[in-house]
Motif scaffolding. Structure first.
Motif, PDB file in Angstrom:
ATOM      1  N   ILE A 154       0.716  21.888   3.153  1.00 39.16           N
ATOM      2  CA  ILE A 154       0.999  21.866   4.583  1.00 39.16           C
ATOM      3  C   ILE A 154       1.334  23.248   5.135  1.00 39.16           C
ATOM      4  CG2 ILE A 154       1.708  19.471   4.669  1.00 39.16           C
ATOM      5  CD1 ILE A 154       4.595  20.404   4.491  1.00 39.16           C
ATOM      6  N   LEU A 155       1.504  24.237   4.260  1.00 37.75           N
ATOM      7  CA  LEU A 155       1.844  25.568   4.735  1.00 37.75           C
ATOM      8  C   LEU A 155       0.621  26.431   5.026  1.00 37.75           C
ATOM      9  CD1 LEU A 155       4.901  26.336   2.446  1.00 37.75           C
ATOM     10  CD2 LEU A 155       4.881  25.504   4.803  1.00 37.75           C
ATOM     11  N   ASP A 156      -0.557  25.891   4.849  1.00 39.91           N
ATOM     12  CA  ASP A 156      -1.777  26.616   5.156  1.00 39.91           C
ATOM     13  C   ASP A 156      -1.906  26.755   6.669  1.00 39.91           C
ATOM     14  OD1 ASP A 156      -4.197  27.882   4.864  1.00 39.91           O
ATOM     15  OD2 ASP A 156      -5.334  26.016   4.740  1.00 39.91           O
ATOM     16  N   LEU A 157      -2.186  27.949   7.148  1.00 43.23           N
ATOM     17  CA  LEU A 157      -2.247  28.214   8.591  1.00 43.23           C
ATOM     18  C   LEU A 157      -3.628  27.963   9.192  1.00 43.23           C
ATOM     19  CD1 LEU A 157      -0.037  31.406   8.861  1.00 43.23           C
ATOM     20  CD2 LEU A 157       0.537  29.081   9.529  1.00 43.23           C
ATOM     21  N   ASN A 189      -5.630  34.961  10.638  1.00 47.06           N
ATOM     22  CA  ASN A 189      -6.694  35.880  11.056  1.00 47.06           C
ATOM     23  C   ASN A 189      -6.528  36.268  12.525  1.00 47.06           C
ATOM     24  OD1 ASN A 189      -7.750  35.600   8.493  1.00 47.06           O
ATOM     25  ND2 ASN A 189      -9.191  34.014   9.107  1.00 47.06           N
ATOM     26  N   ILE A 190      -6.113  35.317  13.356  1.00 47.82           N
ATOM     27  CA  ILE A 190      -5.861  35.611  14.770  1.00 47.82           C
ATOM     28  C   ILE A 190      -4.720  36.602  14.891  1.00 47.82           C
ATOM     29  CG2 ILE A 190      -5.112  34.641  16.979  1.00 47.82           C
ATOM     30  CD1 ILE A 190      -6.423  32.002  16.130  1.00 47.82           C
ATOM     31  N   TYR A 191      -3.644  36.390  14.137  1.00 47.99           N
ATOM     32  CA  TYR A 191      -2.486  37.276  14.214  1.00 47.99           C
ATOM     33  C   TYR A 191      -2.819  38.673  13.681  1.00 47.99           C
ATOM     34  CZ  TYR A 191      -0.321  32.679  14.678  1.00 47.99           C
ATOM     35  OH  TYR A 191      -0.016  31.405  15.066  1.00 47.99           O
ATOM     36  N   ALA A 198      -5.264  33.250  30.762  1.00 52.34           N
ATOM     37  CA  ALA A 198      -6.202  32.727  29.760  1.00 52.34           C
ATOM     38  C   ALA A 198      -7.000  33.852  29.117  1.00 52.34           C
ATOM     39  CB  ALA A 198      -7.125  31.671  30.349  1.00 52.34           C
ATOM     40  N   GLY A 199      -6.414  35.039  29.045  1.00 52.95           N
ATOM     41  CA  GLY A 199      -7.078  36.204  28.467  1.00 52.95           C
ATOM     42  C   GLY A 199      -7.236  36.137  26.965  1.00 52.95           C
ATOM     43  N   ASP A 200      -6.496  35.267  26.313  1.00 55.28           N
ATOM     44  CA  ASP A 200      -6.672  35.124  24.873  1.00 55.28           C
ATOM     45  C   ASP A 200      -8.069  34.609  24.544  1.00 55.28           C
ATOM     46  OD1 ASP A 200      -5.878  32.723  26.100  1.00 55.28           O
ATOM     47  OD2 ASP A 200      -5.166  31.888  24.205  1.00 55.28           O
ATOM     48  N   ARG A 201      -8.651  33.839  25.464  1.00 58.04           N
ATOM     49  CA  ARG A 201     -10.019  33.361  25.243  1.00 58.04           C
ATOM     50  C   ARG A 201     -11.015  34.512  25.320  1.00 58.04           C
ATOM     51  NH1 ARG A 201      -6.132  29.769  26.376  1.00 58.04           N
ATOM     52  NH2 ARG A 201      -6.720  27.607  26.362  1.00 58.04           N
ATOM     53  N   THR A 225     -15.172  35.718  18.182  1.00 53.81           N
ATOM     54  CA  THR A 225     -14.704  35.143  16.921  1.00 53.81           C
ATOM     55  C   THR A 225     -14.974  33.644  16.922  1.00 53.81           C
ATOM     56  OG1 THR A 225     -12.467  34.671  17.748  1.00 53.81           O
ATOM     57  CG2 THR A 225     -12.857  36.870  16.843  1.00 53.81           C
ATOM     58  N   VAL A 226     -14.569  32.984  15.855  1.00 54.65           N
ATOM     59  CA  VAL A 226     -14.745  31.537  15.774  1.00 54.65           C
ATOM     60  C   VAL A 226     -13.575  30.793  16.397  1.00 54.65           C
ATOM     61  CG1 VAL A 226     -16.170  31.651  13.713  1.00 54.65           C
ATOM     62  CG2 VAL A 226     -13.690  31.453  13.470  1.00 54.65           C
ATOM     63  N   TYR A 227     -12.568  31.527  16.856  1.00 53.24           N
ATOM     64  CA  TYR A 227     -11.366  30.908  17.407  1.00 53.24           C
ATOM     65  C   TYR A 227     -11.472  30.773  18.916  1.00 53.24           C
ATOM     66  CZ  TYR A 227     -10.001  32.435  12.827  1.00 53.24           C
ATOM     67  OH  TYR A 227      -9.978  32.656  11.485  1.00 53.24           O
ATOM     68  N   ILE A 228     -10.885  29.725  19.458  1.00 56.73           N
ATOM     69  CA  ILE A 228     -10.989  29.451  20.883  1.00 56.73           C
ATOM     70  C   ILE A 228      -9.816  30.041  21.648  1.00 56.73           C
ATOM     71  CG2 ILE A 228     -11.107  27.612  22.600  1.00 56.73           C
ATOM     72  CD1 ILE A 228     -12.412  25.882  20.427  1.00 56.73           C
ATOM     73  N   TYR A 229      -8.607  29.888  21.113  1.00 57.65           N
ATOM     74  CA  TYR A 229      -7.412  30.399  21.790  1.00 57.65           C
ATOM     75  C   TYR A 229      -6.409  30.882  20.755  1.00 57.65           C
ATOM     76  CZ  TYR A 229      -5.599  25.718  20.783  1.00 57.65           C
ATOM     77  OH  TYR A 229      -5.211  24.572  20.171  1.00 57.65           O
ATOM     78  N   ALA A 230      -5.292  31.452  21.193  1.00 53.68           N
ATOM     79  CA  ALA A 230      -4.384  32.185  20.325  1.00 53.68           C
ATOM     80  C   ALA A 230      -3.533  31.319  19.403  1.00 53.68           C
ATOM     81  CB  ALA A 230      -3.466  33.066  21.168  1.00 53.68           C
ATOM     82  N   HIS A 231      -3.301  30.060  19.716  1.00 52.67           N
ATOM     83  CA  HIS A 231      -2.487  29.157  18.900  1.00 52.67           C
ATOM     84  C   HIS A 231      -1.036  29.593  18.780  1.00 52.67           C
ATOM     85  CE1 HIS A 231      -6.524  27.995  17.587  1.00 52.67           C
ATOM     86  NE2 HIS A 231      -5.994  26.821  17.275  1.00 52.67           N
ATOM     87  N   ASN A 232      -0.544  30.439  19.661  1.00 56.68           N
ATOM     88  CA  ASN A 232       0.846  30.877  19.616  1.00 56.68           C
ATOM     89  C   ASN A 232       1.232  31.350  21.012  1.00 56.68           C
ATOM     90  OD1 ASN A 232       3.093  32.844  19.350  1.00 56.68           O
ATOM     91  ND2 ASN A 232       2.917  32.312  17.181  1.00 56.68           N
TER      92      ASN A 232
END
Length: 178
Positions: free
Chosen positions: A55-58, A63-65, A83-86, A92-99
């Protein structure tokens, strides 16, 4: 007394049974499959605890951080806007910052974003002041922990309606005490 001895014996027994279930992976798999088949509810966290890495896998958030901290000089004074994180994560393969902190810093820049984070923390922590009488403090505390937990790991503060409810509750506590 007899009741306390019975209660602690029962508690110890339940703790031992719980630990036996947790330690035994096969029993845990059977229990998980039974819950999945009877309720139809899927839990990614339980699945990964039983079958996966843990469960500790991010799940790629690291990679975003890393990308954020390696490009921190690009948005020290100016951010990418709401919404500049987008925009930052566009290639990248990420949509938003998740933090929430990374998202605010990407949107407003490091300096203005830090100021906004300080203001948000002051507003959100206001009901916990000692002189404040806030009758919904238990509800507020639960809501705060749920919302901040979501915003630190998976959601966007722009799209989270409970975040705005939390700010509204905090501001209502502030106006009631004046």
């Amino acid at each position: 007394s007899i009741k306390k001895i019975f209660f602690f014996t029962l508690l110890l027994f339940l703790l031992i049974v719980f630990l036996m279930i947790i330690i035994n992976k096969e029993l845990l798999k059977i229990l998980y499959e039974w819950i999945l088949n009877t309720t139809g509810k899927y839990s990614r966290t339980l699945y990964e605890l039983i079958y996966g890495q843990g469960i500790l896998d991010l799940h790629g958030r690291e990679n975003i951080y890393t990308l954020f901290f390696s490009n921190i000089t690009h948005f020290l004074l100016n951010g990418y806007g709401l919404a500049g994180d987008r925009i930052f994560l566009l290639d990248t393969v990420y949509i938003y910052a998740h933090n929430i902190f990374v998202e605010i810093w990407l949107e407003f820049g490091i300096l203005a974003g830090t100021g906004l984070i300080i203001v948000l923390l002051a507003v959100l922590l206001y009901p916990f002041k000692k002189k404040i009488k806030f009758e919904n403090i238990i509800f507020y505390t639960m809501l705060l922990s749920i919302v901040i937990g979501k915003l630190l790991l998976s959601n966007s503060w722009i799209q989270e309606p409970l975040f705005y409810l939390l700010i509204g509750l905090s501001l209502s506590a502030k106006t009631k005490n004046k």
